[in-house]
Every structure is written in structure tokens, then in C-alpha cells.
Scaffold this motif. Structure first.
Motif, PDB file in Angstrom:
ATOM      1  N   ASP A  11     -14.329  -4.701  -1.738  1.00  0.00           N
ATOM      2  CA  ASP A  11     -13.901  -4.424  -0.367  1.00  0.00           C
ATOM      3  C   ASP A  11     -13.627  -2.935  -0.192  1.00  0.00           C
ATOM      4  N   GLU A  12     -13.783  -2.463   1.033  1.00  0.00           N
ATOM      5  CA  GLU A  12     -13.517  -1.055   1.352  1.00  0.00           C
ATOM      6  C   GLU A  12     -12.118  -0.636   0.920  1.00  0.00           C
ATOM      7  N   PHE A  13     -11.160  -1.535   1.012  1.00  0.00           N
ATOM      8  CA  PHE A  13      -9.787  -1.196   0.639  1.00  0.00           C
ATOM      9  C   PHE A  13      -9.734  -0.630  -0.776  1.00  0.00           C
ATOM     10  N   TRP A  14     -10.527  -1.205  -1.683  1.00  0.00           N
ATOM     11  CA  TRP A  14     -10.521  -0.776  -3.075  1.00  0.00           C
ATOM     12  C   TRP A  14     -11.597   0.260  -3.399  1.00  0.00           C
ATOM     13  N   GLN A  15     -12.712   0.223  -2.662  1.00  0.00           N
ATOM     14  CA  GLN A  15     -13.862   1.046  -3.031  1.00  0.00           C
ATOM     15  C   GLN A  15     -13.945   2.386  -2.317  1.00  0.00           C
ATOM     16  N   ALA A  16     -13.353   2.498  -1.145  1.00  0.00           N
ATOM     17  CA  ALA A  16     -13.459   3.760  -0.415  1.00  0.00           C
ATOM     18  C   ALA A  16     -12.778   4.891  -1.189  1.00  0.00           C
TER      19      ALA A  16
ATOM     20  N   GLU B  98      -7.202  -5.991   9.522  1.00  0.00           N
ATOM     21  CA  GLU B  98      -6.847  -5.760  10.922  1.00  0.00           C
ATOM     22  C   GLU B  98      -6.077  -4.456  11.113  1.00  0.00           C
ATOM     23  N   LEU B  99      -6.264  -3.503  10.213  1.00  0.00           N
ATOM     24  CA  LEU B  99      -5.596  -2.221  10.371  1.00  0.00           C
ATOM     25  C   LEU B  99      -6.072  -1.535  11.646  1.00  0.00           C
ATOM     26  N   PRO B 100      -5.185  -0.809  12.318  1.00  0.00           N
ATOM     27  CA  PRO B 100      -5.617  -0.050  13.490  1.00  0.00           C
ATOM     28  C   PRO B 100      -6.746   0.920  13.118  1.00  0.00           C
ATOM     29  N   THR B 101      -7.575   1.263  14.076  1.00  0.00           N
ATOM     30  CA  THR B 101      -8.743   2.103  13.795  1.00  0.00           C
ATOM     31  C   THR B 101      -8.348   3.480  13.254  1.00  0.00           C
ATOM     32  N   VAL B 102      -7.146   3.950  13.584  1.00  0.00           N
ATOM     33  CA  VAL B 102      -6.718   5.277  13.117  1.00  0.00           C
ATOM     34  C   VAL B 102      -6.138   5.236  11.703  1.00  0.00           C
ATOM     35  N   VAL B 103      -6.058   4.049  11.116  1.00  0.00           N
ATOM     36  CA  VAL B 103      -5.515   3.906   9.764  1.00  0.00           C
ATOM     37  C   VAL B 103      -6.605   3.349   8.855  1.00  0.00           C
ATOM     38  N   ALA B 104      -7.167   4.192   8.020  1.00  0.00           N
ATOM     39  CA  ALA B 104      -8.230   3.763   7.112  1.00  0.00           C
ATOM     40  C   ALA B 104      -7.648   2.966   5.944  1.00  0.00           C
TER      41      ALA B 104
ATOM     42  N   ALA C 145      -8.312   3.103   2.869  1.00  0.00           N
ATOM     43  CA  ALA C 145      -8.028   3.966   1.711  1.00  0.00           C
ATOM     44  C   ALA C 145      -6.699   4.695   1.869  1.00  0.00           C
ATOM     45  N   GLN C 146      -6.314   5.011   3.119  1.00  0.00           N
ATOM     46  CA  GLN C 146      -4.999   5.614   3.350  1.00  0.00           C
ATOM     47  C   GLN C 146      -3.899   4.665   2.906  1.00  0.00           C
ATOM     48  N   VAL C 147      -4.052   3.407   3.274  1.00  0.00           N
ATOM     49  CA  VAL C 147      -3.027   2.413   2.955  1.00  0.00           C
ATOM     50  C   VAL C 147      -2.972   2.183   1.449  1.00  0.00           C
ATOM     51  N   ARG C 148      -4.149   2.102   0.818  1.00  0.00           N
ATOM     52  CA  ARG C 148      -4.169   1.937  -0.644  1.00  0.00           C
ATOM     53  C   ARG C 148      -3.429   3.090  -1.317  1.00  0.00           C
ATOM     54  N   GLY C 149      -3.709   4.305  -0.876  1.00  0.00           N
ATOM     55  CA  GLY C 149      -3.062   5.466  -1.480  1.00  0.00           C
ATOM     56  C   GLY C 149      -1.569   5.489  -1.230  1.00  0.00           C
ATOM     57  N   ALA C 150      -1.170   5.196   0.000  1.00  0.00           N
ATOM     58  CA  ALA C 150       0.249   5.238   0.342  1.00  0.00           C
ATOM     59  C   ALA C 150       1.030   4.175  -0.415  1.00  0.00           C
ATOM     60  N   LEU C 151       0.503   2.952  -0.444  1.00  0.00           N
ATOM     61  CA  LEU C 151       1.216   1.875  -1.134  1.00  0.00           C
ATOM     62  C   LEU C 151       1.224   2.090  -2.648  1.00  0.00           C
ATOM     63  N   THR C 152       0.143   2.620  -3.190  1.00  0.00           N
ATOM     64  CA  THR C 152       0.125   2.917  -4.626  1.00  0.00           C
ATOM     65  C   THR C 152       1.203   3.942  -4.964  1.00  0.00           C
ATOM     66  N   ALA C 153       1.349   4.946  -4.106  1.00  0.00           N
ATOM     67  CA  ALA C 153       2.377   5.963  -4.337  1.00  0.00           C
ATOM     68  C   ALA C 153       3.776   5.357  -4.302  1.00  0.00           C
ATOM     69  N   VAL C 154       4.008   4.448  -3.359  1.00  0.00           N
ATOM     70  CA  VAL C 154       5.314   3.785  -3.267  1.00  0.00           C
ATOM     71  C   VAL C 154       5.566   2.924  -4.501  1.00  0.00           C
TER      72      VAL C 154
END
Length: 378
Positions: free
Chosen positions: A350-355, A279-285, A287-296
Motif C-alpha cells: 500500500d502507498e502508506f508503506w511504499q511511498a 480516507e485521509l484528507p487530500t492535503v495529508v499524504a 507517507a506524512q502520516v507514516r513518518g509522523a506516527l513513526t516519530a511519535v
């Protein structure tokens, strides 16, 4: 296994294994070191460690893995978790957890309840009848005390929601009061007050948004007025997730604001849950979230001093910083950090992991890229 996913699984298990293995062996009290400022917290810390670990790893436990090695890990860890559940709720166990004394167990009974709702097959239906009965009885003992007039109302409501799911008697009024009162405390633009006051901290993510969303999903069918609340609760959580994604710096840091910073990347439970729910907003892909959280995760978990020599978490945000721990913080409290791992409940395809990797918003902004304009919810 996707390299990011493997890192998440490995890190999640690195955090969770000492707690779950020790409790499954009925040696949690005997082996877990307890770091705290207030001695009273020692009587609560073991339930904290177990419940908070489960609240984050539950979706992974529930979703069969596509990778055979990951699936072996998931199945074996699920067995350990059920043994730990038995050890923690058996009144004859040396590790029988404290559900009934003091006010803190109101909180961690709710985190355990939340975990059950996130993994009902693993954490409820797969238990034998004896353990189910012990678990329900233990959870009900939290009813003997009154929660505070703040986010704690959601702890009482979450426990009742899970009891209802489990087929036990449940108090509709405790749920109604929490839902209606948080509606009164809504401040706008996806943010709730923690009680009547606004607090500049991460409690919208530690507790409020994730519990509101999962409570309403389970109870909306019971009353029309509850059903009408669902869309707004979800929409507000989406906006808050958008704000959370923007708060992660290009380096994987975030503002060290407010209390309970020792929960580390548990501060991003709401963003992680919104990703899990797709349910991420359309402006938040994704893969962005995966990258950001991985960095944290990397930034914090790899800081020197995060773990002791036996693999237990130590108080701090970035490394061992005991001064960060409030009077209510103990070793068990720290395991709320596991809430960042909720997206492991998404399949590996899932796109979260594969994108392909994508820069998150702050990386886009501070490297002069095109970026979506931000705006308030309404």
C-alpha cells in the motif's frame, strides 16, 4: 519488509506479547504486574489489557501479509489470540475475565467488541462454537449496568453492534441513543464534546471518532436515519485526523493535554484509523502520516522506563511517570496504546508503506517549506 513496517510490527509485538502469551497460557493473573493508584482497579485490569491490546492489533491479524516471515508471525499470533480468547471467556479458567462486576467492564467489553469488528474472521468466525458461545455470553453481562452520560454511551452501542454482527440479539435503542446524542454533542470543525461539556483531551481519538465511524459502518443499513448520518460522521473524522497530523511536532512530540495521557500514542487512534480506511484528507499524504506516527512511536516507546524488566508497560507518557496515572489507570489500561498500529492492516504494498518518506506538516512549517493552508471543515 519495509523498514518502517518492520519497526511497527516489532514494536507492536513487543507490547502485545506479554499480554497475549500469558493469557493464552492461562497465567495472566499469575504473571502480570499491576501498578495502580486505586486498589479497586485490580479487578478490571486483566480485561483492560486483553481488550485494549486487541483493539489495535486486530487489523494486522486480519490481513494476510505479503512477507513470508511476517505472515508466519501473523498466523502464529492469531492462534495465540484465539487461545487467549478461550482462556478469558471460559468460566472455568483461572483467567476468566471480569465482564460482570463494576462499571469499568462496560468500557473494555466495548474495546473487545471493537476488535471483533476490526478482525471478524480472526476473532469471531475462526473461533469454535464453544468459545463463540462463551464470548457472547460474557459480552452480554455488561448490559446489567448503565453507562455514563458521555463517551460511555458509545461503549454500550459498540457492544450491541458487535453482538448484532455475531448473530446475537442486540438492542437497537442503545445504538440509536449513542448516535443521536453524539450528534447533539457535536461542536463543529470535526470535534465532539465528551457529554455536554468540551474537554481539552484526546477522547475524540481514544473513543469517540473511531467508535462512531465503525458503529455507523455496521448499522447504517438498518434504518434510513442511521444511513443518512454516515457521510457526516466520516467527514468529521477526516477533519479531526487532519488536526491530529498537524499536532505532531517535528520532533515526534505532541501536546500533553488532558486526562489519560498514560495511553501514550493511543492518542492517535483516529488518525491511524483514517489512514487504515484510506480516507485521509487530500492535503495529508499517507507517507506524512507514516513518518509522523513513526516519530511519535519511537519517541515514546524508546523512553527509559517505558517497560519493566519483564517487558510489561509501566504508567507514564514518556517513560515511567506514575504521577500521570489517574485513579482509574492501571497496568491493563496502558495497552490502549496499541491503537496506533491500525495501519498495519494495510498491505505492505500500500502507498502508506511504499511511498517515499515525506515531511509531515509541522516539519514543513518549521523548516520554511511550502505548506497547505489550514481551514475549518465548514
Amino acid at each position: 519488509m519495509n523498514s518502517d513496517r518492520k519497526y511497527w510490527v516489532d514494536t507492536m509485538l513487543r507490547i502485545a506479547e506479554p499480554v497475549i502469551q500469558s493469557l493464552a497460557a492461562r497465567k495472566l493473573r499469575a504473571t502480570m504486574p499491576v501498578e495502580c493508584k486505586k486498589e479497586e482497579q485490580r479487578q478490571y485490569t486483566h480485561l483492560e489489557a486483553f481488550a485494549r491490546t486487541l483493539v489495535g492489533i486486530a487489523p494486522w491479524l486480519e490481513q494476510p501479509a505479503l512477507d513470508s516471515e511476517e505472515e508466519k508471525l501473523r498466523l502464529s499470533f492469531g492462534e495465540l489470540v484465539r487461545e487467549a480468547m478461550d482462556a478469558g471467556t471460559d468460566p472455568e479458567s483461572p483467567d476468566f475475565l471480569n465482564f460482570a462486576t463494576g462499571f469499568q467492564p462496560i468500557v473494555d467489553t466495548a474495546f473487545l467488541a471493537h476488535a471483533i469488528l476490526r478482525a471478524p474472521n480472526t476473532l469471531w468466525h475462526s473461533l469454535d462454537a464453544r468459545v463463540q458461545a462463551n464470548l457472547a455470553a460474557a459480552m452480554k453481562t455488561s448490559r446489567t449496568r448503565k453507562p455514563g452520560f458521555n463517551n460511555w454511551l458509545l461503549f454500550a452501542a459498540m457492544t450491541e453492534t458487535a453482538l448484532g454482527y455475531m448473530g446475537e440479539d442486540w438492542d437497537h435503542m442503545r445504538v440509536d441513543f449513542a448516535l443521536k446524542q453524539h450528534e447533539q454533542w457535536y461542536l463543529g470543525d470535526g470535534m465532539y464534546g465528551d457529554g455536554v461539556e468540551y474537554h481539552a483531551d484526546y477522547y475524540n481519538s481514544f473513543v469517540i471518532q473511531p467508535m462512531l465511524v465503525d458503529i455507523i459502518e455496521h448499522v447504517q443499513v438498518h434504518y434510513e436515519d442511521w444511513g443518512r448520518m454516515r457521510a457526516q460522521i466520516v467527514q468529521r473524522a477526516q477533519r479531526y485526523a487532519e488536526v491530529q497530523e498537524r499536532s505532531i511536532s517535528p520532533e515526534g512530540t505532541f501536546p500533553a493535554i488532558g486526562r489519560s495521557l498514560a495511553y501514550r500514542f493511543g492518542a492517535f487512534q483516529s488518525l491511524a484509523q483514517t489512514a487504515l480506511r484510506r480516507e485521509l484528507p487530500t492535503v495529508v499524504a499517507p507517507a506524512q502520516v507514516r513518518g509522523a506516527l513513526t516519530a511519535v512511536i519511537r519517541r515514546l516507546i524508546e523512553a527509559p522506563g517505558t517497560f519493566d524488566d519483564n517487558g510489561w508497560l509501566r504508567i507514564g507518557l514518556c517513560g515511567h511517570q506514575p504521577e500521570v496515572g489517574e485513579h482509574y489507570i492501571s497496568t491493563g489500561s496502558l495497552y490502549l496504546c496499541s491503537a496506533v498500529f491500525l495501519p498495519l492492516g494495510l498491505r505492505a504494498d500500500d502507498e502508506f508503506w511504499q511511498a517515499p518518506a515525506a515531511p509531515w506538516t509541522s516539519q514543513q512549517v518549521w523548516s520554511h517549506q511550502t505548506v497547505a493552508i489550514d481551514k475549518a471543515l465548514y
